[in-house]
Design a protein around this motif. Structure first.
Motif, PDB file in Angstrom:
ATOM      1  N   TRP A 286      26.729  10.763  -9.069  1.00  0.00           N
ATOM      2  CA  TRP A 286      26.530   9.993  -7.846  1.00  0.00           C
ATOM      3  C   TRP A 286      25.069   9.599  -7.638  1.00  0.00           C
ATOM      4  O   TRP A 286      24.721   9.025  -6.611  1.00  0.00           O
ATOM      5  N   ARG A 287      24.210   9.889  -8.612  1.00  0.00           N
ATOM      6  CA  ARG A 287      22.782   9.544  -8.539  1.00  0.00           C
ATOM      7  C   ARG A 287      22.133  10.121  -7.286  1.00  0.00           C
ATOM      8  O   ARG A 287      21.337   9.458  -6.621  1.00  0.00           O
ATOM      9  N   LEU A 288      22.489  11.346  -6.975  1.00  0.00           N
ATOM     10  CA  LEU A 288      21.871  12.039  -5.847  1.00  0.00           C
ATOM     11  C   LEU A 288      20.654  12.787  -6.356  1.00  0.00           C
ATOM     12  O   LEU A 288      20.606  13.186  -7.520  1.00  0.00           O
ATOM     13  N   PRO A 289      19.656  13.018  -5.483  1.00  0.00           N
ATOM     14  CA  PRO A 289      18.461  13.720  -5.951  1.00  0.00           C
ATOM     15  C   PRO A 289      18.812  15.041  -6.639  1.00  0.00           C
ATOM     16  O   PRO A 289      19.716  15.726  -6.186  1.00  0.00           O
ATOM     17  N   PRO A 290      18.155  15.324  -7.733  1.00  0.00           N
ATOM     18  CA  PRO A 290      16.966  14.686  -8.303  1.00  0.00           C
ATOM     19  C   PRO A 290      17.260  13.507  -9.212  1.00  0.00           C
ATOM     20  O   PRO A 290      16.370  13.006  -9.880  1.00  0.00           O
ATOM     21  N   PHE A 291      18.504  13.051  -9.271  1.00  0.00           N
ATOM     22  CA  PHE A 291      18.866  11.944 -10.156  1.00  0.00           C
ATOM     23  C   PHE A 291      18.611  10.612  -9.468  1.00  0.00           C
ATOM     24  O   PHE A 291      18.932  10.439  -8.303  1.00  0.00           O
ATOM     25  N   THR A 292      18.021   9.708 -10.214  1.00  0.00           N
ATOM     26  CA  THR A 292      17.734   8.379  -9.697  1.00  0.00           C
ATOM     27  C   THR A 292      17.971   7.371 -10.819  1.00  0.00           C
ATOM     28  O   THR A 292      18.092   7.740 -11.984  1.00  0.00           O
ATOM     29  N   PHE A 293      18.018   6.113 -10.452  1.00  0.00           N
ATOM     30  CA  PHE A 293      18.070   5.073 -11.467  1.00  0.00           C
ATOM     31  C   PHE A 293      16.715   4.994 -12.143  1.00  0.00           C
ATOM     32  O   PHE A 293      15.671   5.124 -11.501  1.00  0.00           O
ATOM     33  N   ASP A 294      16.715   4.779 -13.424  1.00  0.00           N
ATOM     34  CA  ASP A 294      15.483   4.617 -14.187  1.00  0.00           C
ATOM     35  C   ASP A 294      14.859   3.280 -13.790  1.00  0.00           C
ATOM     36  O   ASP A 294      15.483   2.234 -13.971  1.00  0.00           O
ATOM     37  N   PRO A 295      13.626   3.285 -13.231  1.00  0.00           N
ATOM     38  CA  PRO A 295      13.033   2.014 -12.797  1.00  0.00           C
ATOM     39  C   PRO A 295      12.793   1.034 -13.949  1.00  0.00           C
ATOM     40  O   PRO A 295      12.742  -0.159 -13.740  1.00  0.00           O
ATOM     41  N   LYS A 296      12.700   1.553 -15.194  1.00  0.00           N
ATOM     42  CA  LYS A 296      12.485   0.678 -16.340  1.00  0.00           C
ATOM     43  C   LYS A 296      13.795   0.107 -16.876  1.00  0.00           C
ATOM     44  O   LYS A 296      13.791  -0.870 -17.598  1.00  0.00           O
ATOM     45  N   ASP A 297      14.904   0.779 -16.540  1.00  0.00           N
ATOM     46  CA  ASP A 297      16.204   0.332 -17.036  1.00  0.00           C
ATOM     47  C   ASP A 297      17.265   0.775 -16.024  1.00  0.00           C
ATOM     48  O   ASP A 297      17.717   1.907 -16.045  1.00  0.00           O
ATOM     49  N   SER A 298      17.672  -0.142 -15.141  1.00  0.00           N
ATOM     50  CA  SER A 298      18.547   0.221 -14.024  1.00  0.00           C
ATOM     51  C   SER A 298      19.944   0.669 -14.474  1.00  0.00           C
ATOM     52  O   SER A 298      20.697   1.218 -13.684  1.00  0.00           O
ATOM     53  N   ALA A 299      20.300   0.464 -15.723  1.00  0.00           N
ATOM     54  CA  ALA A 299      21.600   0.919 -16.213  1.00  0.00           C
ATOM     55  C   ALA A 299      21.577   2.416 -16.536  1.00  0.00           C
ATOM     56  O   ALA A 299      22.620   3.032 -16.714  1.00  0.00           O
ATOM     57  N   ARG A 300      20.393   2.977 -16.627  1.00  0.00           N
ATOM     58  CA  ARG A 300      20.249   4.399 -16.965  1.00  0.00           C
ATOM     59  C   ARG A 300      19.783   5.184 -15.751  1.00  0.00           C
ATOM     60  O   ARG A 300      19.194   4.638 -14.833  1.00  0.00           O
ATOM     61  N   GLU A 301      20.043   6.482 -15.801  1.00  0.00           N
ATOM     62  CA  GLU A 301      19.541   7.322 -14.712  1.00  0.00           C
ATOM     63  C   GLU A 301      18.505   8.291 -15.255  1.00  0.00           C
ATOM     64  O   GLU A 301      18.455   8.561 -16.441  1.00  0.00           O
TER      65      GLU A 301
END
Length: 158
Positions: A136-151
């Motif tokens: 669910w991309r909840l902290p500490p997981f985030t979208f990778d700012p360099k590649d939004s398809a990755r977390e």
């Protein structure tokens, strides 16, 4: 009258993340600014440096990968020389040796600053919750700012 003896304060523990220790110039084991911080404050204050195993391993991976890219370029150049001269030229540098020496250099730095390696507490991790947060991309997981398809965030979570 009795004298009250004051206990010394407990040590302050520093737990750096990879981004604090990382430096683009691989001739530095860690960022010189962090080394300068340690040189300035370790002698005068009660500080303990704790390096999480996943931080150490991530830095070893990054530094080894960088060194192996250079080794590949050297191997390619050696191959070109061999083609031109029709003689087999070789060196004694192997990927395993590079890995060992990068690890040895980092561990020597850790000893030089009396750092403690902190293992990843695998038995204490709530894996079901960690997986849920990752999905669910909840902290500490985030979208990778360099590649939004990755977390990002798995190593930070560990």
């Amino acid at each position: 009258m009795s004298k009250i003896r004051k206990q010394p304060p407990p040590p302050h523990i520093i737990v750096p993340d990879t981004s604090i220790l990382w430096h683009d110039d691989k001739q530095h084991t860690i960022d010189p600014a962090f080394n300068a911080f340690l040189s300035r404050f370790l002698p005068d204050f009660s500080l303990e440096l704790h390096i999480p195993a996943c931080v150490r391993d991530e830095l070893l991976f990054q530094q080894t990968t960088s060194a192996l890219k250079s080794l590949k370029r050297a191997n390619d150049a050696m191959s070109d020389v061999s083609k031109v001269t029709a003689k087999p030229y070789r060196h004694r540098i192997t990927e395993a040796r590079v890995r060992r020496e990068v690890e040895s250099r980092f561990d020597a730095w850790m000893r030089s600053v009396s750092a403690t390696l902190v293992p990843t507490p695998l038995a204490e991790i709530d894996w079901a919750e960690l997986i849920r947060k990752s999905l669910w991309r909840l902290p500490p997981f985030t979208f990778d700012p360099k590649d939004s398809a990755r977390e990002k965030g798995f190593r930070d979570a560990l």
